[in-house]
Design an enzyme around this catalytic site. Structure first.
Site, PDB file in Angstrom:
ATOM      1  CE  LYS A  34      -4.173  -1.941   2.141  1.00  0.00           C
ATOM      2  NZ  LYS A  34      -3.824  -3.335   1.898  1.00  0.00           N
TER       3      LYS A  34
ATOM      4  CD  GLU B 240      -5.352   5.200   4.818  1.00  0.00           C
ATOM      5  OE1 GLU B 240      -4.545   5.266   3.869  1.00  0.00           O
ATOM      6  OE2 GLU B 240      -6.482   4.692   4.709  1.00  0.00           O
TER       7      GLU B 240
ATOM      8  NE  ARG C  42      -8.243  -9.682  -4.189  1.00  0.00           N
ATOM      9  CZ  ARG C  42      -9.343  -9.133  -3.699  1.00  0.00           C
ATOM     10  NH1 ARG C  42     -10.480  -9.227  -4.378  1.00  0.00           N
ATOM     11  NH2 ARG C  42      -9.340  -8.475  -2.554  1.00  0.00           N
TER      12      ARG C  42
END
Length: 612
Positions: free
Chosen positions: A116, A200, A297
């Site tokens: 990430k 975050e 995916r």
């Protein structure tokens, strides 16, 4: 076109892929573990190969066995589905190196988006807006705590290799940061083999909106519009829909354009999803929507996109993997109607959403409305080894309210026994005023979930109808000689006494027990027995394992005083962590749990003696 396909997965998604492959004339090969020897995907495939013991790490996560199975059966290609090895770049490369076709993105794209922190940096360089936070390499707990303070609480700790809500913790204040960080890192290491995290800013009125993208090997990339996945519990999606409520055309255009830029930045091929977080405090605005991550995916919720676009995304995957260009251009794609999907889980919301395992003696889902994607059947066994999702219910309507009503009806018509499901919980969520109004944020269930999760109760009419099938006609007639036509009698409902009104003629062939199915829930009604009336949970402080699992943390010691609600230990089962807590104030009189130990259902892990 690919002629033979091995599906490196199980359950619902394996069955879903087999269905499209069969329609395309493609031969399918299933793989299975010990626990899945009689599974539906094994029965539906043209061929099946055993790949190991029940634990996923010894079967579905062993890439070498899957590739060997493909070669042994002559399969040309491998489709990973979602979960397991679907976003494992090393496995994707191994498939390609073995001379097989990988039905998915390039390994380099998976790698680029797999962490990430690196993905956010890449997206920022590509002009895609990202949320404020810390994504650096320094993982010292004290340093991370300082970064969290500078970002400003609340913050979200996220495993950089995470997904599916795992390795993620919201922290409201500095006092909770250290414990949340340790838990997050432990879960991330166990689930992904990587304890690295990022931090975050936690958006206070967040909406989870994602865009379906698709690329081919000819340089074409399109989007198939957005989905709203804001209704979540513990970061796990509960109900998804497409399009997103409150999304205007201008915002949609900017959001989807950003998603396409993100896909182009990694030269994307195949099906992928760009996930965004939106600050919905002032409605959906393009300048308040930020990139979160990319899932390289097919998504669990892909059917809602299929319903509003008329596209079979699995078919597109197989065509693109075969070298064909995308079947449609961006101008050919449009939104038609509204779709919603509910994830039916084998879990008991009234007991903290604990997974429910065992045989599916009754498994009835609606076949007259909507679409049902499932990987189980009546008589199958829900195993403790895998994710507890047993079906997806997908509804379509001309508008949002029509889709919501269809989905609610589908859930009400569902009946599963003795395994518990979250169907009644889902119905209540659909009926929540904020959901009805389309004013959903990711914290809705956290705020109002207790009422949604309360144990449902059957109506008096449903109990009476079931009871009358258990009352002999002669007995009922006899009572009418000396009493009014309507009276009540005691029965046992799931082992607990309930008084049921009786009226009607009774039956010549009384049933020994009846299942009462109503509004997505199922109960068992049995005749009243005096010896059964004393049943129920003991209040002796015994802490029993609610399911088979692994002890991953013990927070107390024998002889230690504890308070009601205090965490005693943590059990890992069905891919999730479950905290077991003290039922009342007291002392740990007995402790049989040690970290790393495997335990069976109802094993005595600890016993608390009441204080005083």
């Amino acid at each position: 076109m690919i002629q033979s396909l091995l599906i490196a997965n199980r359950g619902e998604i394996a069955c879903r892929i087999i269905r499209t492959a069969r329609e395309m004339g493609i031969r399918t090969v299933a793989v299975y573990s010990d626990a899945d020897a009689k599974a539906l995907h094994v029965r539906e495939a043209d061929e099946a190969v055993h790949i190991g013991p029940s634990p996923a790490r010894e079967s579905y996560l062993v890439g070498e066995r899957i590739i060997a199975a493909a070669k042994a059966t002559g399969a040309e290609a491998i489709h990973p589905g979602y979960g397991f090895l679907s976003e494992n770049a090393e496995f994707a490369q191994a498939v390609i190196d073995a001379g097989l076709v990988w039905v998915g993105p390039k390994p380099s794209s998976i790698t680029a988006m797999g962490l990430k922190d690196a993905a956010k940096a890449l997206m920022a360089d590509a002009g895609v807006p990202v949320t404020p936070g810390y994504m650096g390499a320094n993982q010292d707990p004290a340093f991370l705590a300082q970064q969290a303070a500078e970002i400003g609480y609340p913050v979200l700790i996220k495993a950089v290799a995470g997904g599916g809500g795992k390795g993620m913790r919201k922290v409201d204040g500095a006092a909770d940061f250290a414990d949340a960080l340790a838990s997050c890192q432990r879960e991330a290491a166990a689930s992904f083999g990587n304890a690295h995290v990022l931090i975050e800013k936690y958006i206070l009125t967040p909406r989870h909106i994602e865009v379906q993208v698709f690329g081919d090997t000819h340089g074409n990339i399109v989007h198939l519009f957005e989905r709203d996945c804001s209704l979540q519990r513990r970061h796990q999606k509960v109900i998804e829909e497409a399009p997103a409520p409150g999304m205007d055309d201008a915002t949609r255009q900017q959001l989807c354009a950003a998603a396409v830029r993100a896909a182009k930045a990694v030269d994307y091929v195949g099906a992928g999803t760009i996930e965004f977080i939106a600050d919905a405090s002032e409605g959906l605005r393009a300048d308040r929507i930020w990139f979160m991550e990319m899932n390289t995916r097919l998504q669990v919720e892909h059917p809602v996109t299929e319903e509003i676009t008329g596209v079979d995304l699995v078919e597109w995957q197989l065509r693109v993997a075969s070298g064909e260009p995308l079947p449609l251009t961006q101008d050919d794609l449009a939104i038609d109607g509204w779709a919603m999907e509910a994830r039916l889980y084998a879990e008991d919301p009234a007991k903290g959403f604990l997974p429910s395992t065992g045989p599916l003696e009754l498994f009835q889902l609606p076949d007259h409305i909507g679409r049902v994607d499932t990987g189980v059947h009546e008589g199958a066994e829900v195993s403790p080894f895998y994710d507890p999702m047993i079906a997806k219910l997908i509804a379509y309507g001309e508008d949002r309210e029509a889709a919501r009503e269809v989905l609610s009806e589908m859930l009400e018509d569902s009946a599963v026994w003795p395994v518990r499901t979250n169907a009644a919980f889902l119905i209540r969520a659909l009926d929540h005023p904020d959901f009805v109004a389309g004013a959903v944020d990711t914290g809705l269930i956290g705020r109002d979930g207790e009422a949604m999760a309360a144990a449902p109760e059957p109506s008096a009419a449903a109990l009476t109808n079931a009871a009358m099938a258990m009352v002999p006609r002669s007995l009922q007639a006899g009572f009418r000689l000396n009493a009014p036509g309507v009276r009540s009698a005691p029965f046992l409902l799931d082992g607990k006494r309930v008084d049921v009104a009786l009226h009607g003629p009774g039956t010549d062939e009384p049933a020994p027990a009846m299942l009462v199915a109503e509004a997505g829930a199922v109960w068992q009604l049995t005749p009243w027995r005096v010896e059964g009336g004393a049943g129920g949970a003991a209040s002796d402080g015994a802490i029993l394992s609610p399911m088979p699992g692994k002890i991953i943390a013990v927070a107390v010691a024998a002889g230690e005083p504890v308070t009601k609600g205090q965490k005693l230990l943590t059990l890992e089962a069905m891919k999730m962590e479950h905290s077991l807590i003290a039922p009342f104030d007291g002392v740990v009189a007995e402790l049989n749990a040690t970290p790393g130990a495997q335990v069976q259902v109802e094993a005595l892990l600890a016993r608390i003696e009441a204080a005083g």
